[in-house]
Design a protein around this motif. Structure first.
Motif, PDB file in Angstrom:
ATOM      1  N   VAL A   1       7.835  -1.301   3.238  1.00  0.00           N
ATOM      2  CA  VAL A   1       8.196  -1.391   2.467  1.00  0.00           C
ATOM      3  C   VAL A   1       8.369  -2.914   3.321  1.00  0.00           C
ATOM      4  CG1 VAL A   1      10.228  -0.396   1.939  1.00  0.00           C
ATOM      5  CG2 VAL A   1      10.449  -1.536   3.466  1.00  0.00           C
TER       6      VAL A   1
ATOM      7  N   ARG B   1      17.954   4.411   7.931  1.00  0.00           N
ATOM      8  CA  ARG B   1      18.569   4.759   8.883  1.00  0.00           C
ATOM      9  C   ARG B   1      20.125   5.077   9.190  1.00  0.00           C
ATOM     10  NH1 ARG B   1      14.095   0.990  11.290  1.00  0.00           N
ATOM     11  NH2 ARG B   1      12.353   1.921  10.044  1.00  0.00           N
TER      12      ARG B   1
ATOM     13  N   ILE C   1      -4.249  -5.884   1.801  1.00  0.00           N
ATOM     14  CA  ILE C   1      -5.270  -5.389   1.180  1.00  0.00           C
ATOM     15  C   ILE C   1      -4.653  -3.931   0.159  1.00  0.00           C
ATOM     16  CG2 ILE C   1      -6.814  -4.399   3.042  1.00  0.00           C
ATOM     17  CD1 ILE C   1      -4.990  -2.034   3.717  1.00  0.00           C
TER      18      ILE C   1
ATOM     19  N   ALA D   1       0.983  -4.062   4.235  1.00  0.00           N
ATOM     20  CA  ALA D   1      -0.139  -4.448   4.127  1.00  0.00           C
ATOM     21  C   ALA D   1      -0.058  -5.507   2.510  1.00  0.00           C
ATOM     22  CB  ALA D   1      -1.538  -3.568   4.597  1.00  0.00           C
TER      23      ALA D   1
ATOM     24  N   GLY E   1      -3.638   2.331  11.149  1.00  0.00           N
ATOM     25  CA  GLY E   1      -3.498   3.306   9.426  1.00  0.00           C
ATOM     26  C   GLY E   1      -3.684   4.951  10.307  1.00  0.00           C
TER      27      GLY E   1
ATOM     28  N   HIS F   1       2.966   1.766  10.171  1.00  0.00           N
ATOM     29  CA  HIS F   1       2.495   0.211   9.164  1.00  0.00           C
ATOM     30  C   HIS F   1       3.183   0.127   8.875  1.00  0.00           C
ATOM     31  CE1 HIS F   1       0.833   2.236   6.125  1.00  0.00           C
ATOM     32  NE2 HIS F   1      -0.162   3.378   6.457  1.00  0.00           N
ATOM     33  N   GLY F   2       2.883  -1.201   8.290  1.00  0.00           N
ATOM     34  CA  GLY F   2       3.684  -2.032   7.227  1.00  0.00           C
ATOM     35  C   GLY F   2       3.178  -1.721   5.905  1.00  0.00           C
TER      36      GLY F   2
ATOM     37  N   ILE G   1       0.762  -1.228  -0.406  1.00  0.00           N
ATOM     38  CA  ILE G   1      -0.311   0.080  -0.492  1.00  0.00           C
ATOM     39  C   ILE G   1       0.867   1.319   0.227  1.00  0.00           C
ATOM     40  CG2 ILE G   1      -2.133  -1.020   0.681  1.00  0.00           C
ATOM     41  CD1 ILE G   1      -0.925   0.091   4.089  1.00  0.00           C
TER      42      ILE G   1
ATOM     43  N   ALA H   1      -6.123   1.301   2.256  1.00  0.00           N
ATOM     44  CA  ALA H   1      -5.922   1.862   2.900  1.00  0.00           C
ATOM     45  C   ALA H   1      -6.205   2.914   3.349  1.00  0.00           C
ATOM     46  CB  ALA H   1      -4.324   1.666   2.628  1.00  0.00           C
TER      47      ALA H   1
HETATM   48  P1  NAD Z   1       1.406  -4.573   8.447  1.00  0.00           P
HETATM   49  O1  NAD Z   1       1.111  -3.315   9.087  1.00  0.00           O
HETATM   50  O2  NAD Z   1       1.526  -4.165   6.743  1.00  0.00           O
HETATM   51  O3  NAD Z   1      -0.403  -4.773   8.811  1.00  0.00           O
HETATM   52  C1  NAD Z   1      -0.899  -4.781   9.830  1.00  0.00           C
HETATM   53  C2  NAD Z   1      -2.552  -5.058   9.244  1.00  0.00           C
HETATM   54  O4  NAD Z   1      -2.853  -3.696   9.444  1.00  0.00           O
HETATM   55  C3  NAD Z   1      -3.203  -6.044   8.302  1.00  0.00           C
HETATM   56  O5  NAD Z   1      -4.039  -6.438   8.310  1.00  0.00           O
HETATM   57  C4  NAD Z   1      -3.298  -4.306   7.670  1.00  0.00           C
HETATM   58  O6  NAD Z   1      -3.863  -4.785   6.429  1.00  0.00           O
HETATM   59  C5  NAD Z   1      -3.617  -3.530   8.329  1.00  0.00           C
HETATM   60  N1  NAD Z   1      -2.925  -2.015   7.549  1.00  0.00           N
HETATM   61  C6  NAD Z   1      -2.007  -1.711   7.909  1.00  0.00           C
HETATM   62  N2  NAD Z   1      -1.984  -0.527   7.044  1.00  0.00           N
HETATM   63  C7  NAD Z   1      -2.996  -0.258   7.055  1.00  0.00           C
HETATM   64  C8  NAD Z   1      -3.908   0.698   6.694  1.00  0.00           C
HETATM   65  N3  NAD Z   1      -3.359   1.786   6.381  1.00  0.00           N
HETATM   66  N4  NAD Z   1      -4.947   1.253   5.922  1.00  0.00           N
HETATM   67  C9  NAD Z   1      -5.658  -0.044   6.916  1.00  0.00           C
HETATM   68  N5  NAD Z   1      -5.363  -1.719   7.121  1.00  0.00           N
HETATM   69  C10 NAD Z   1      -3.972  -1.448   6.971  1.00  0.00           C
HETATM   70  O7  NAD Z   1       2.366  -5.395   9.271  1.00  0.00           O
HETATM   71  P2  NAD Z   1       2.144  -6.965   8.409  1.00  0.00           P
HETATM   72  O8  NAD Z   1       1.767  -7.609   8.067  1.00  0.00           O
HETATM   73  O9  NAD Z   1       3.358  -7.547   9.904  1.00  0.00           O
HETATM   74  O10 NAD Z   1       3.612  -6.250   8.045  1.00  0.00           O
HETATM   75  C11 NAD Z   1       3.143  -6.371   5.995  1.00  0.00           C
HETATM   76  C12 NAD Z   1       4.587  -6.103   5.351  1.00  0.00           C
HETATM   77  O11 NAD Z   1       5.163  -4.957   5.573  1.00  0.00           O
HETATM   78  C13 NAD Z   1       5.762  -7.183   6.379  1.00  0.00           C
HETATM   79  O12 NAD Z   1       6.385  -7.527   4.934  1.00  0.00           O
HETATM   80  C14 NAD Z   1       6.646  -6.564   7.289  1.00  0.00           C
HETATM   81  O13 NAD Z   1       7.789  -6.447   6.812  1.00  0.00           O
HETATM   82  C15 NAD Z   1       6.595  -5.042   6.287  1.00  0.00           C
HETATM   83  N6  NAD Z   1       6.468  -3.959   8.000  1.00  0.00           N
HETATM   84  C16 NAD Z   1       7.096  -2.816   7.455  1.00  0.00           C
HETATM   85  C17 NAD Z   1       7.415  -1.616   7.525  1.00  0.00           C
HETATM   86  C18 NAD Z   1       8.006  -0.360   7.245  1.00  0.00           C
HETATM   87  O14 NAD Z   1       8.142  -0.133   5.798  1.00  0.00           O
HETATM   88  N7  NAD Z   1       8.389   0.859   8.295  1.00  0.00           N
HETATM   89  C19 NAD Z   1       6.615  -1.666   9.506  1.00  0.00           C
HETATM   90  C20 NAD Z   1       6.037  -2.489   9.541  1.00  0.00           C
HETATM   91  C21 NAD Z   1       5.943  -3.750   8.936  1.00  0.00           C
END
Ligand code: NAD
Length: 359
Positions: A75, A98, A289, A286, A264, A283-284, A14, A295
């Protein structure tokens, strides 16, 4: 007319969708307040692995250093999981950027937005007292960056070690940031450690006490990390600025985020002394979605507000974004992650458009 250069790391999942809405918001702020925001796209994460074979392409840090600030979507994703070599994994790129930009302080405000008091998983009598804290986490030291080892022992099978090290210099610079933020807020610092067990924590505590004597206006307290984990759910209203080392901060800042509702909604900033700050939602990517216009872009939009406030000192502009977000939420417009039965459900693009028009 002020001119600001911003590196955009759209990233994976996303990431591109939420960054797109944040850019619309910056453009709206530019139009209203007479600033020009110029953007440079930077490839990083899984999309960079696909394009050039490395998640952190050569020259990335130089491009970011040539800008005034960096905005990152997110990412990562299952496609680039832990079976890939380190240089192809998105997490490697995040840690590297970082470190290369000297971003040693991670700031995560956790505030319960008035229109979303019901989104907190805490009991109503606890959340009603309000939550408005700032986590200040040390980001480039401690056990995540210490020497690692894994070896065969003669009688106990394999053994592994991760070294946790902190210098006075590292502790002092993050501590000072915490006290300076507290001076701009409610003038309270809670320093989190495990001084009853760890030597690094005893050094941490002694440096914090020295700093506390330099900021007599700030009310200072020590708290053990296990107690902090409990207090965050029992009485989060007691906290203003919370400062801690890398691993404790990683865990506690996720806990602090969850008590305010959706992931989010929450922005973050990583800053150093000279390099451009890096602003990103907590958040990551996601993947579940991604590409579906589902998102919530608010965390990224509020990350832009932090960028305007902390990197560009544009206070009025930052407040205009935060006020617009609160207005749109109060009118009942919500994305799926925060929508209740009576809310008006919108997608990523429409939420971005509503916030732009409220500015
Ligand atoms: P995630 O935060 O991506 O998602 C967790 C849950 O929250 C999922 O159900 C997702 O749909 C929901 N969610 C997250 N952001 C949202 C938004 N803006 N709106 C609505 N719903 C949202 O965490 P995850 O599933 O553990 O990780 C997915 C990928 O993201 C992994 O590859 C992880 O390594 C990466 N990640 C990246 C970062 C970053 O770039 N800083 C941080 C955390 C995780």
């Amino acid at each position: 007319m002020s001119h600001f250069k911003i590196a955009l790391i759209r990233g994976d999942g996303i990431g591109p969708e939420v960054v797109n809405e944040a850019v619309q918001v910056m453009d709206r702020i530019g139009e209203k307040f007479g600033h020009v925001f110029a953007y440079t796209d930077v490839l990083l994460g899984g999309c960079a692995t696909d394009a050039v074979g490395k998640s952190y392409p050569d020259g990335t840090a130089e491009i970011c250093r040539s800008c005034d600030a960096v905005l990152l979507g997110a990412v990562g994703g299952p496609k680039w999981g832990s079976t890939r070599p380190a240089h192809e994994r998105p997490e490697t790129a995040l840690l590297a950027i970082r470190k290369d930009l000297g971003l040693y302080a991670n700031l995560r405000p956790a505030a319960l937005r008035p229109a979303l008091a019901d989104a907190s998983p805490l009991r109503k009598d606890i959340s009603a007292a309000g939550i408005d804290l700032m986590m200040v986490r040390e980001l480039t030291g401690g056990v995540y960056f210490g020497k690692r080892d894994k070896y065969q022992t003669s009688d106990r099978g394999m053994e592994a070690t991760d070294l946790m090290a902190y210098s006075e210099m590292e502790i002092e610079r993050i501590g000072r940031k915490a006290f300076e933020f507290a001076m701009l807020r409610r003038k309270k610092v809670t320093s989190i450690d495990k001084a009853n067990v760890l030597e690094t924590s005893r050094l941490w505590r002694s440096v914090m006490h020295r700093l506390a004597s330099e900021y007599p206006e700030v009310c200072y307290e020590d708290m053990l990390v296990d107690n902090c984990a409990m207090q965050l759910v029992k009485n989060p209203g007691q906290f203003d600025v919370v400062v801690t080392e890398n691993m404790f901060g990683d865990i506690l800042s996720d806990e602090a985020s969850m008590i305010t509702g959706s992931i989010g909604l929450l922005p973050s900033a990583s800053i150093g002394d000279t390099a451009p700050g890096l602003y990103e939602p907590i958040h990551g990517s996601a993947p579940d979605i991604a590409g579906q216009d589902k998102a919530n872009p608010i965390a990224t939009i509020l990350s832009v507000a932090m960028m305007l406030r902390y990197s560009f000192q544009l206070m009025e502009e930052a407040e205009a974004i935060e006020k617009a977000v609160d207005e749109v939420l109060a009118l009942g417009w919500h994305t799926g992650d925060i929508a209740g039965d009576t809310d008006k459900l919108v997608g990523t693009r429409e939420m971005g458009r509503l916030i732009c028009s409220a500015i």
